[in-house]
Design a protein around this motif. Structure first.
Motif, PDB file in Angstrom:
ATOM      1  N   ASP A  43       0.807  -1.128  -0.046  1.00  0.00           N
ATOM      2  CA  ASP A  43       0.036   0.026   0.215  1.00  0.00           C
ATOM      3  C   ASP A  43       0.983   1.190   0.071  1.00  0.00           C
ATOM      4  O   ASP A  43       1.812   1.367   1.073  1.00  0.00           O
ATOM      5  CB  ASP A  43      -0.854  -0.171   1.116  1.00  0.00           C
ATOM      6  CG  ASP A  43      -1.903   0.979   1.311  1.00  0.00           C
ATOM      7  OD1 ASP A  43      -2.937   1.072   0.845  1.00  0.00           O
ATOM      8  OD2 ASP A  43      -1.385   2.075   1.862  1.00  0.00           O
TER       9      ASP A  43
ATOM     10  N   VAL B 195      -1.391  -4.266   1.061  1.00  0.00           N
ATOM     11  CA  VAL B 195      -2.701  -4.028   0.988  1.00  0.00           C
ATOM     12  C   VAL B 195      -3.594  -4.962   1.529  1.00  0.00           C
ATOM     13  O   VAL B 195      -4.760  -4.798   2.011  1.00  0.00           O
ATOM     14  CB  VAL B 195      -3.045  -4.001  -0.518  1.00  0.00           C
ATOM     15  CG1 VAL B 195      -2.257  -2.958  -1.363  1.00  0.00           C
ATOM     16  CG2 VAL B 195      -3.066  -5.245  -1.175  1.00  0.00           C
TER      17      VAL B 195
ATOM     18  N   ARG C 164      -3.606  -3.755   5.544  1.00  0.00           N
ATOM     19  CA  ARG C 164      -4.357  -2.441   5.505  1.00  0.00           C
ATOM     20  C   ARG C 164      -5.982  -2.634   5.312  1.00  0.00           C
ATOM     21  O   ARG C 164      -6.717  -1.770   6.018  1.00  0.00           O
ATOM     22  CB  ARG C 164      -3.794  -1.457   4.382  1.00  0.00           C
ATOM     23  CG  ARG C 164      -4.350  -0.110   4.814  1.00  0.00           C
ATOM     24  CD  ARG C 164      -3.705   1.298   4.028  1.00  0.00           C
ATOM     25  NE  ARG C 164      -4.331   2.401   4.571  1.00  0.00           N
ATOM     26  CZ  ARG C 164      -4.432   3.433   4.094  1.00  0.00           C
ATOM     27  NH1 ARG C 164      -4.374   3.755   2.684  1.00  0.00           N
ATOM     28  NH2 ARG C 164      -4.737   4.888   4.618  1.00  0.00           N
TER      29      ARG C 164
ATOM     30  N   TYR D 157      -9.906   0.092  -5.683  1.00  0.00           N
ATOM     31  CA  TYR D 157      -9.232   0.616  -4.581  1.00  0.00           C
ATOM     32  C   TYR D 157     -10.308   1.822  -4.097  1.00  0.00           C
ATOM     33  O   TYR D 157     -10.657   2.436  -5.217  1.00  0.00           O
ATOM     34  CB  TYR D 157      -7.969   1.338  -4.459  1.00  0.00           C
ATOM     35  CG  TYR D 157      -6.821   0.215  -4.495  1.00  0.00           C
ATOM     36  CD1 TYR D 157      -6.502  -0.371  -3.213  1.00  0.00           C
ATOM     37  CD2 TYR D 157      -6.628  -0.797  -5.459  1.00  0.00           C
ATOM     38  CE1 TYR D 157      -5.321  -1.427  -3.053  1.00  0.00           C
ATOM     39  CE2 TYR D 157      -5.708  -1.708  -5.526  1.00  0.00           C
ATOM     40  CZ  TYR D 157      -5.147  -1.947  -4.386  1.00  0.00           C
ATOM     41  OH  TYR D 157      -4.155  -3.119  -4.131  1.00  0.00           O
TER      42      TYR D 157
ATOM     43  N   TYR E 270      -2.361   5.071  -6.451  1.00  0.00           N
ATOM     44  CA  TYR E 270      -3.200   3.918  -6.654  1.00  0.00           C
ATOM     45  C   TYR E 270      -3.394   3.431  -7.852  1.00  0.00           C
ATOM     46  O   TYR E 270      -3.927   2.041  -7.773  1.00  0.00           O
ATOM     47  CB  TYR E 270      -4.576   4.123  -5.635  1.00  0.00           C
ATOM     48  CG  TYR E 270      -4.316   4.076  -4.138  1.00  0.00           C
ATOM     49  CD1 TYR E 270      -4.297   2.818  -3.572  1.00  0.00           C
ATOM     50  CD2 TYR E 270      -3.760   5.378  -3.331  1.00  0.00           C
ATOM     51  CE1 TYR E 270      -4.005   2.725  -2.052  1.00  0.00           C
ATOM     52  CE2 TYR E 270      -3.657   5.211  -2.018  1.00  0.00           C
ATOM     53  CZ  TYR E 270      -3.797   3.798  -1.382  1.00  0.00           C
ATOM     54  OH  TYR E 270      -3.403   3.587  -0.087  1.00  0.00           O
TER      55      TYR E 270
ATOM     56  N   THR F  48      -0.830   1.029  -7.951  1.00  0.00           N
ATOM     57  CA  THR F  48      -0.980  -0.056  -7.115  1.00  0.00           C
ATOM     58  C   THR F  48      -2.366  -0.899  -7.549  1.00  0.00           C
ATOM     59  O   THR F  48      -2.261  -2.375  -7.635  1.00  0.00           O
ATOM     60  CB  THR F  48      -1.589   0.480  -5.873  1.00  0.00           C
ATOM     61  OG1 THR F  48      -0.331   1.351  -5.207  1.00  0.00           O
ATOM     62  CG2 THR F  48      -1.674  -0.779  -4.727  1.00  0.00           C
TER      63      THR F  48
END
Length: 328
Positions: free
Chosen positions: A40, A47, A50, A101, A130, A133
């Motif tokens: 993250d 991730v 989190r 996300y 993100y 990500t």
């Protein structure tokens, strides 16, 4: 398409926040593996960690927090509609994974003139962190699935989820029966009329037909069979993964399994939706209904159809259990 599309992987618009995933529950351990290997960009932890921390903090009770802590993996949400995965999962029975996300305030600007590039780079995902990500997450997933000697499906997770759904619809019918009995009792004893404010001229409720007892035994039997088949298949999967033998036969069994949950007739009044476990609700837009044939029939107080749909769902789950128990 059905021969070649092992899993359909879809990524939603990326936004700053927490990993969210929905899809076929046999993919839960696969998603955990991916999530534990992507970092993250805000918290500098996986991730997976989190998302679990977010779920813990947001849980409404100490009991719910304890259950999350004791749970080894994450849970995939059921998929409704609103994206191009719908045809793959709900019509063709192709295992599907939808990744995105989010988790922060949506903002209310979606599909408005304010839903702009400037809005995205200033508020949604500054620095496109993100977006990167999300690309890493879906990239890991595609490569892991494509390079797997044995496809990473675990139907024990699916069994647990289906068992939970079955308990939900049984409890839904039972609560409706209890509420109907109580309301009819209050109507008969004139309590609603006595309690009403005569100056408001409110329409008083009328008695409803009693809720019959639905027979869920076929569904329970099918789920028991699925548990046995899933447990046996997990052992076969572990044994096969430790050898150099040709794994094509097992892989074909794994990626065709989801199609066993389709109904040739489709859902009542919606024949295009053939998956007996997931569908967007008839009245909920994109929102999902699980065991939709049973659940929506109960909600509409169509108990004849509910009993018929219990048989349909039980038949599809039993078909899956029999399919997974095939000798390899």
């Amino acid at each position: 398409m059905q021969e070649k599309a092992v899993v359909y992987i879809n990524s939603d618009d990326s936004g700053r926040g927490f990993l969210g995933a929905g899809g076929s529950q046999a993919l839960e351990t696969f998603v955990d593996e991916i999530a534990q290997n992507v970092i993250d960009p805000q918290a500098n932890v996986s991730v997976f960690d989190r998302a679990k921390a977010h779920e813990l903090v947001d849980a409404s009770s100490a009991k719910a927090k304890k259950e999350i802590l004791e749970r080894k993996g994450s849970r995939l949400e059921a998929l409704g509609s609103g994206s191009d995965f719908s045809s793959f999962l709900q019509h063709l029975g192709i295992p599907t994974l939808n990744v995105g996300y989010g988790g922060e305030d949506g903002g209310g600007e979606y599909h408005s003139i304010y839903d702009s590039y400037d809005d995205y780079v200033r508020f949604k995902d500054p620095g496109f962190k993100y977006g990167v990500t999300l690309a890493q997450t879906t990239g890991h997933a595609v490569l892991r699935m494509a390079d797997a000697d044995l496809l990473p499906f675990d139907f024990r997770s699916l069994y647990k989820t289906l068992d939970k759904y079955a308990k939900e619809v049984s409890e839904l019918a039972e609560k409706m029966r209890e509420n109907t009995e109580m309301d009819n009792q209050l109507i008969k004893s004139n309590d609603y009329a006595i309690a009403a404010d005569p100056t408001k001229h409110e329409q008083l409720p009328v008695a409803k037909a009693e809720v019959p007892k639905l027979d869920f035994s076929a569904l329970k039997t099918a789920l028991d069979s699925l548990k046995k088949s899933a447990d046996k298949l997990a052992l076969s999967w572990t044994a096969a993964s430790a050898t150099d033998a040709d794994k094509d036969k097992l892989n074909k069994l794994l990626f065709h399994a989801e199609q066993q949950l389709l109904s040739a007739e489709g859902l009542p009044r919606r024949p295009w939706y053939r998956h007996t476990i997931y569908a967007p609700g008839f009245y909920t837009g994109y929102g999902v209904k699980t065991l939709p044939g049973i659940r929506e029939a109960i909600e509409q107080r169509n108990f004849t159809e509910a009993q018929q749909q219990i048989g349909v769902v039980a038949g599809s789950i039993m078909q899956l259990a029999t399919y997974l128990a095939k000798p390899l």
